[in-house]
Design a protein around this motif. Structure first.
Motif, PDB file in Angstrom:
ATOM      1  N   MET A   1       0.818  -1.197   0.000  1.00 60.99           N
ATOM      2  CA  MET A   1       0.000   0.000   0.000  1.00 60.99           C
ATOM      3  C   MET A   1       0.862   1.262   0.000  1.00 60.99           C
ATOM      4  O   MET A   1       0.574   2.195  -0.699  1.00 60.99           O
ATOM      5  CB  MET A   1      -0.931  -0.038   1.213  1.00 60.99           C
ATOM      6  CG  MET A   1      -1.750   1.201   1.403  1.00 60.99           C
ATOM      7  SD  MET A   1      -3.026   1.311   0.154  1.00 60.99           S
ATOM      8  CE  MET A   1      -4.023   2.587   0.793  1.00 60.99           C
ATOM      9  N   VAL A   2       1.926   1.266   0.797  1.00 59.14           N
ATOM     10  CA  VAL A   2       2.778   2.450   0.874  1.00 59.14           C
ATOM     11  C   VAL A   2       3.407   2.752  -0.483  1.00 59.14           C
ATOM     12  O   VAL A   2       3.457   3.903  -0.894  1.00 59.14           O
ATOM     13  CB  VAL A   2       3.865   2.283   1.955  1.00 59.14           C
ATOM     14  CG1 VAL A   2       4.839   3.443   1.928  1.00 59.14           C
ATOM     15  CG2 VAL A   2       3.225   2.177   3.332  1.00 59.14           C
ATOM     16  N   CYS A   3       3.861   1.713  -1.189  1.00 61.53           N
ATOM     17  CA  CYS A   3       4.457   1.936  -2.509  1.00 61.53           C
ATOM     18  C   CYS A   3       3.461   2.606  -3.441  1.00 61.53           C
ATOM     19  O   CYS A   3       3.818   3.525  -4.167  1.00 61.53           O
ATOM     20  CB  CYS A   3       4.944   0.619  -3.104  1.00 61.53           C
ATOM     21  SG  CYS A   3       6.352  -0.091  -2.246  1.00 61.53           S
ATOM     22  N   PHE A   4       2.210   2.167  -3.416  1.00 63.34           N
ATOM     23  CA  PHE A   4       1.177   2.766  -4.262  1.00 63.34           C
ATOM     24  C   PHE A   4       1.012   4.241  -3.913  1.00 63.34           C
ATOM     25  O   PHE A   4       0.898   5.082  -4.801  1.00 63.34           O
ATOM     26  CB  PHE A   4      -0.148   2.018  -4.096  1.00 63.34           C
ATOM     27  CG  PHE A   4      -1.247   2.592  -4.931  1.00 63.34           C
ATOM     28  CD1 PHE A   4      -1.293   2.362  -6.303  1.00 63.34           C
ATOM     29  CD2 PHE A   4      -2.238   3.374  -4.366  1.00 63.34           C
ATOM     30  CE1 PHE A   4      -2.296   2.896  -7.087  1.00 63.34           C
ATOM     31  CE2 PHE A   4      -3.247   3.917  -5.136  1.00 63.34           C
ATOM     32  CZ  PHE A   4      -3.280   3.677  -6.499  1.00 63.34           C
ATOM     33  N   LEU A   5       1.008   4.570  -2.642  1.00 64.64           N
ATOM     34  CA  LEU A   5       0.875   5.967  -2.225  1.00 64.64           C
ATOM     35  C   LEU A   5       2.068   6.804  -2.662  1.00 64.64           C
ATOM     36  O   LEU A   5       1.951   8.007  -2.815  1.00 64.64           O
ATOM     37  CB  LEU A   5       0.693   6.051  -0.707  1.00 64.64           C
ATOM     38  CG  LEU A   5      -0.589   5.422  -0.166  1.00 64.64           C
ATOM     39  CD1 LEU A   5      -0.591   5.450   1.359  1.00 64.64           C
ATOM     40  CD2 LEU A   5      -1.828   6.126  -0.713  1.00 64.64           C
ATOM     41  N   LEU A   6       3.218   6.138  -2.879  1.00 65.00           N
ATOM     42  CA  LEU A   6       4.418   6.831  -3.359  1.00 65.00           C
ATOM     43  C   LEU A   6       4.513   6.815  -4.876  1.00 65.00           C
ATOM     44  O   LEU A   6       5.529   7.206  -5.445  1.00 65.00           O
ATOM     45  CB  LEU A   6       5.665   6.199  -2.739  1.00 65.00           C
ATOM     46  CG  LEU A   6       5.784   6.357  -1.217  1.00 65.00           C
ATOM     47  CD1 LEU A   6       6.930   5.521  -0.679  1.00 65.00           C
ATOM     48  CD2 LEU A   6       5.978   7.821  -0.855  1.00 65.00           C
ATOM     49  N   GLY A   7       3.468   6.342  -5.558  1.00 63.02           N
ATOM     50  CA  GLY A   7       3.426   6.373  -7.013  1.00 63.02           C
ATOM     51  C   GLY A   7       3.943   5.137  -7.707  1.00 63.02           C
ATOM     52  O   GLY A   7       4.196   5.158  -8.909  1.00 63.02           O
ATOM     53  N   VAL A   8       4.102   4.029  -6.970  1.00 56.82           N
ATOM     54  CA  VAL A   8       4.621   2.799  -7.550  1.00 56.82           C
ATOM     55  C   VAL A   8       3.575   1.704  -7.395  1.00 56.82           C
ATOM     56  O   VAL A   8       3.086   1.461  -6.299  1.00 56.82           O
ATOM     57  CB  VAL A   8       5.923   2.346  -6.836  1.00 56.82           C
ATOM     58  CG1 VAL A   8       6.436   1.042  -7.425  1.00 56.82           C
ATOM     59  CG2 VAL A   8       6.974   3.429  -6.928  1.00 56.82           C
ATOM     60  N   SER A   9       3.213   1.055  -8.483  1.00 51.99           N
ATOM     61  CA  SER A   9       2.275  -0.061  -8.372  1.00 51.99           C
ATOM     62  C   SER A   9       2.931  -1.333  -8.893  1.00 51.99           C
ATOM     63  O   SER A   9       3.791  -1.294  -9.765  1.00 51.99           O
ATOM     64  CB  SER A   9       0.983   0.223  -9.137  1.00 51.99           C
ATOM     65  OG  SER A   9       1.228   0.344 -10.508  1.00 51.99           O
ATOM     66  N   TYR A  10       2.549  -2.446  -8.301  1.00 48.37           N
ATOM     67  CA  TYR A  10       3.052  -3.752  -8.698  1.00 48.37           C
ATOM     68  C   TYR A  10       2.045  -4.794  -8.272  1.00 48.37           C
ATOM     69  O   TYR A  10       1.150  -4.512  -7.485  1.00 48.37           O
ATOM     70  CB  TYR A  10       4.427  -4.041  -8.080  1.00 48.37           C
ATOM     71  CG  TYR A  10       4.399  -4.103  -6.570  1.00 48.37           C
ATOM     72  CD1 TYR A  10       4.229  -5.326  -5.921  1.00 48.37           C
ATOM     73  CD2 TYR A  10       4.521  -2.963  -5.807  1.00 48.37           C
ATOM     74  CE1 TYR A  10       4.179  -5.392  -4.537  1.00 48.37           C
ATOM     75  CE2 TYR A  10       4.474  -3.019  -4.434  1.00 48.37           C
ATOM     76  CZ  TYR A  10       4.297  -4.233  -3.808  1.00 48.37           C
ATOM     77  OH  TYR A  10       4.247  -4.288  -2.443  1.00 48.37           O
ATOM     78  N   ARG A  11       2.178  -5.993  -8.789  1.00 47.13           N
ATOM     79  CA  ARG A  11       1.306  -7.100  -8.404  1.00 47.13           C
ATOM     80  C   ARG A  11       2.154  -8.153  -7.721  1.00 47.13           C
ATOM     81  O   ARG A  11       3.253  -8.438  -8.149  1.00 47.13           O
ATOM     82  CB  ARG A  11       0.613  -7.684  -9.624  1.00 47.13           C
ATOM     83  CG  ARG A  11      -0.326  -6.676 -10.276  1.00 47.13           C
ATOM     84  CD  ARG A  11      -1.183  -7.285 -11.344  1.00 47.13           C
ATOM     85  NE  ARG A  11      -1.953  -8.418 -10.911  1.00 47.13           N
ATOM     86  CZ  ARG A  11      -3.178  -8.366 -10.400  1.00 47.13           C
ATOM     87  NH1 ARG A  11      -3.754  -7.197 -10.216  1.00 47.13           N
ATOM     88  NH2 ARG A  11      -3.830  -9.463 -10.085  1.00 47.13           N
ATOM     89  N   HIS A  12       1.628  -8.702  -6.654  1.00 43.95           N
ATOM     90  CA  HIS A  12       2.392  -9.726  -5.939  1.00 43.95           C
ATOM     91  C   HIS A  12       1.616 -11.036  -5.902  1.00 43.95           C
ATOM     92  O   HIS A  12       0.399 -11.057  -5.950  1.00 43.95           O
ATOM     93  CB  HIS A  12       2.737  -9.270  -4.520  1.00 43.95           C
ATOM     94  CG  HIS A  12       1.534  -8.972  -3.673  1.00 43.95           C
ATOM     95  ND1 HIS A  12       0.893  -9.927  -2.948  1.00 43.95           N
ATOM     96  CD2 HIS A  12       0.872  -7.814  -3.473  1.00 43.95           C
ATOM     97  CE1 HIS A  12      -0.129  -9.376  -2.304  1.00 43.95           C
ATOM     98  NE2 HIS A  12      -0.167  -8.102  -2.614  1.00 43.95           N
ATOM     99  N   GLY A  13       2.371 -12.110  -5.855  1.00 44.83           N
ATOM    100  CA  GLY A  13       1.810 -13.445  -5.752  1.00 44.83           C
ATOM    101  C   GLY A  13       2.256 -14.085  -4.452  1.00 44.83           C
ATOM    102  O   GLY A  13       2.616 -13.390  -3.505  1.00 44.83           O
ATOM    103  N   ASP A  14       2.254 -15.415  -4.422  1.00 48.88           N
ATOM    104  CA  ASP A  14       2.642 -16.117  -3.206  1.00 48.88           C
ATOM    105  C   ASP A  14       4.084 -15.808  -2.800  1.00 48.88           C
ATOM    106  O   ASP A  14       4.357 -15.494  -1.654  1.00 48.88           O
ATOM    107  CB  ASP A  14       2.477 -17.633  -3.376  1.00 48.88           C
ATOM    108  CG  ASP A  14       1.022 -18.023  -3.505  1.00 48.88           C
ATOM    109  OD1 ASP A  14       0.169 -17.293  -2.968  1.00 48.88           O
ATOM    110  OD2 ASP A  14       0.738 -19.044  -4.138  1.00 48.88           O
ATOM    111  N   ASP A  15       5.004 -15.905  -3.729  1.00 51.03           N
ATOM    112  CA  ASP A  15       6.407 -15.611  -3.416  1.00 51.03           C
ATOM    113  C   ASP A  15       7.090 -14.877  -4.566  1.00 51.03           C
ATOM    114  O   ASP A  15       8.292 -15.000  -4.769  1.00 51.03           O
ATOM    115  CB  ASP A  15       7.163 -16.888  -3.051  1.00 51.03           C
ATOM    116  CG  ASP A  15       7.133 -17.925  -4.166  1.00 51.03           C
ATOM    117  OD1 ASP A  15       6.428 -17.707  -5.156  1.00 51.03           O
ATOM    118  OD2 ASP A  15       7.818 -18.953  -4.044  1.00 51.03           O
ATOM    119  N   THR A  16       6.303 -14.112  -5.320  1.00 54.08           N
ATOM    120  CA  THR A  16       6.841 -13.350  -6.448  1.00 54.08           C
ATOM    121  C   THR A  16       6.182 -11.970  -6.490  1.00 54.08           C
ATOM    122  O   THR A  16       5.140 -11.755  -5.885  1.00 54.08           O
ATOM    123  CB  THR A  16       6.555 -14.039  -7.794  1.00 54.08           C
ATOM    124  OG1 THR A  16       5.133 -14.130  -7.972  1.00 54.08           O
ATOM    125  CG2 THR A  16       7.165 -15.423  -7.847  1.00 54.08           C
TER     126      THR A  16
END
Length: 44
Positions: free
Chosen positions: A1-16
């Motif tokens: 969530m913090v990364c998104f608030l800093l302008g960075v988005s990504y998708r995460h999986g179980d261990d990736t």
């Protein structure tokens, strides 16, 4: 969530995580990876 608030988005999986680089500059890629790394250090 913090990364998104800093302008960075990504998708995460179980261990990736999945990062998208197709529509951003090299400068923005470096900044985004730095932000993710800094936030990851805070929780590990």
């Amino acid at each position: 969530m913090v990364c998104f608030l800093l302008g960075v988005s990504y998708r995460h999986g179980d261990d990736t995580i999945r990062l998208g680089f197709s529509r951003v500059s090299m400068e923005d890629i470096e900044k985004g990876i730095r932000i993710i790394g800094e936030e990851a250090e805070k929780v590990t």
